[in-house]
Design a protein around this motif. Sequence first.
Motif, PDB file in Angstrom:
ATOM      1  N   SER A 122       0.779  -1.247   0.000  1.00 17.53           N
ATOM      2  CA  SER A 122       0.000   0.000   0.000  1.00 17.53           C
ATOM      3  C   SER A 122       0.811   1.297   0.000  1.00 17.53           C
ATOM      4  O   SER A 122       1.345   1.726   1.027  1.00 17.53           O
ATOM      5  CB  SER A 122      -0.959   0.011   1.196  1.00 17.53           C
ATOM      6  OG  SER A 122      -1.706   1.205   1.183  1.00 17.53           O
ATOM      7  N   ILE A 123       0.821   1.934  -1.149  1.00 15.74           N
ATOM      8  CA  ILE A 123       1.399   3.272  -1.236  1.00 15.74           C
ATOM      9  C   ILE A 123       0.420   4.267  -0.600  1.00 15.74           C
ATOM     10  O   ILE A 123       0.821   5.288  -0.047  1.00 15.74           O
ATOM     11  CB  ILE A 123       1.690   3.631  -2.710  1.00 15.74           C
ATOM     12  CG1 ILE A 123       2.713   2.640  -3.299  1.00 15.74           C
ATOM     13  CG2 ILE A 123       2.220   5.060  -2.841  1.00 15.74           C
ATOM     14  CD1 ILE A 123       2.835   2.695  -4.808  1.00 15.74           C
ATOM     15  N   ALA A 124      -0.867   3.935  -0.627  1.00 12.12           N
ATOM     16  CA  ALA A 124      -1.886   4.827  -0.035  1.00 12.12           C
ATOM     17  C   ALA A 124      -1.666   4.989   1.469  1.00 12.12           C
ATOM     18  O   ALA A 124      -1.795   6.101   2.013  1.00 12.12           O
ATOM     19  CB  ALA A 124      -3.288   4.278  -0.309  1.00 12.12           C
ATOM     20  N   LEU A 125      -1.301   3.912   2.139  1.00  9.35           N
ATOM     21  CA  LEU A 125      -1.028   4.012   3.587  1.00  9.35           C
ATOM     22  C   LEU A 125       0.237   4.809   3.843  1.00  9.35           C
ATOM     23  O   LEU A 125       0.300   5.620   4.768  1.00  9.35           O
ATOM     24  CB  LEU A 125      -0.932   2.620   4.222  1.00  9.35           C
ATOM     25  CG  LEU A 125      -2.250   1.857   4.398  1.00  9.35           C
ATOM     26  CD1 LEU A 125      -1.992   0.474   5.002  1.00  9.35           C
ATOM     27  CD2 LEU A 125      -3.226   2.629   5.274  1.00  9.35           C
ATOM     28  N   LEU A 126       1.251   4.586   3.024  1.00  8.04           N
ATOM     29  CA  LEU A 126       2.490   5.376   3.137  1.00  8.04           C
ATOM     30  C   LEU A 126       2.173   6.866   2.984  1.00  8.04           C
ATOM     31  O   LEU A 126       2.589   7.692   3.806  1.00  8.04           O
ATOM     32  CB  LEU A 126       3.503   4.939   2.065  1.00  8.04           C
ATOM     33  CG  LEU A 126       4.720   5.859   1.900  1.00  8.04           C
ATOM     34  CD1 LEU A 126       5.605   5.836   3.140  1.00  8.04           C
ATOM     35  CD2 LEU A 126       5.532   5.486   0.668  1.00  8.04           C
ATOM     36  N   ASP A 127       1.420   7.200   1.958  1.00  3.87           N
ATOM     37  CA  ASP A 127       1.097   8.613   1.695  1.00  3.87           C
ATOM     38  C   ASP A 127       0.282   9.219   2.836  1.00  3.87           C
ATOM     39  O   ASP A 127       0.503  10.383   3.212  1.00  3.87           O
ATOM     40  CB  ASP A 127       0.329   8.746   0.378  1.00  3.87           C
ATOM     41  CG  ASP A 127       1.226   8.547  -0.841  1.00  3.87           C
ATOM     42  OD1 ASP A 127       2.463   8.511  -0.675  1.00  3.87           O
ATOM     43  OD2 ASP A 127       0.696   8.410  -1.957  1.00  3.87           O
TER      44      ASP A 127
END
Length: 145
Positions: free
Chosen positions: A81-86
């Motif tokens: 998940s890049i969404a969680l990183l962002d």
Amino acid sequence: MKILIINGPNINMLGIREKNIYGSETFDNLIESCHKTAQKLGVEIECYQSNHEGDLVDKIQQAYGKVDGIVINPAAYTHTSIALLDALKAVNIPTVEVHISKVEERESFRQISYIRDACYKTITGCGIKGYSMAIESLVKGEYNK
Ligand code: DQA
């Protein structure tokens, strides 16, 4: 001080799922143990679990301006998940990444953590105790060191 404890998909199945990897402590045991540590250290905690990536993003966003630290085990979303990183980068709250198992000794796809870049510390392979260690680290203000 307020700390948000976030758990991702299938962590609610602790004590049932792959006990040889995750042990026999249940999700309720995990939550209870976090509350005990918080009480001992005199901090407020909120525990949140979801199997849905967007819900986890929403919860991180809602923490902005309200929470002093995050302990997160994004479970399988760690590796995707890049969404969680962002979201973690957006709120910029001191965050500890926790994994119950020793992910670094498991399959190659578990070697990637997208969120690690937004966390000042990672704890793996300590079972549910890892969450208490993470809470302690935040209370001690280790992110300033
Ligand atoms: C986990 C490790 C992840 O690879 C896995 O997908 C999980 C749990 C852990 O706590 O060890 O669901 O985050």
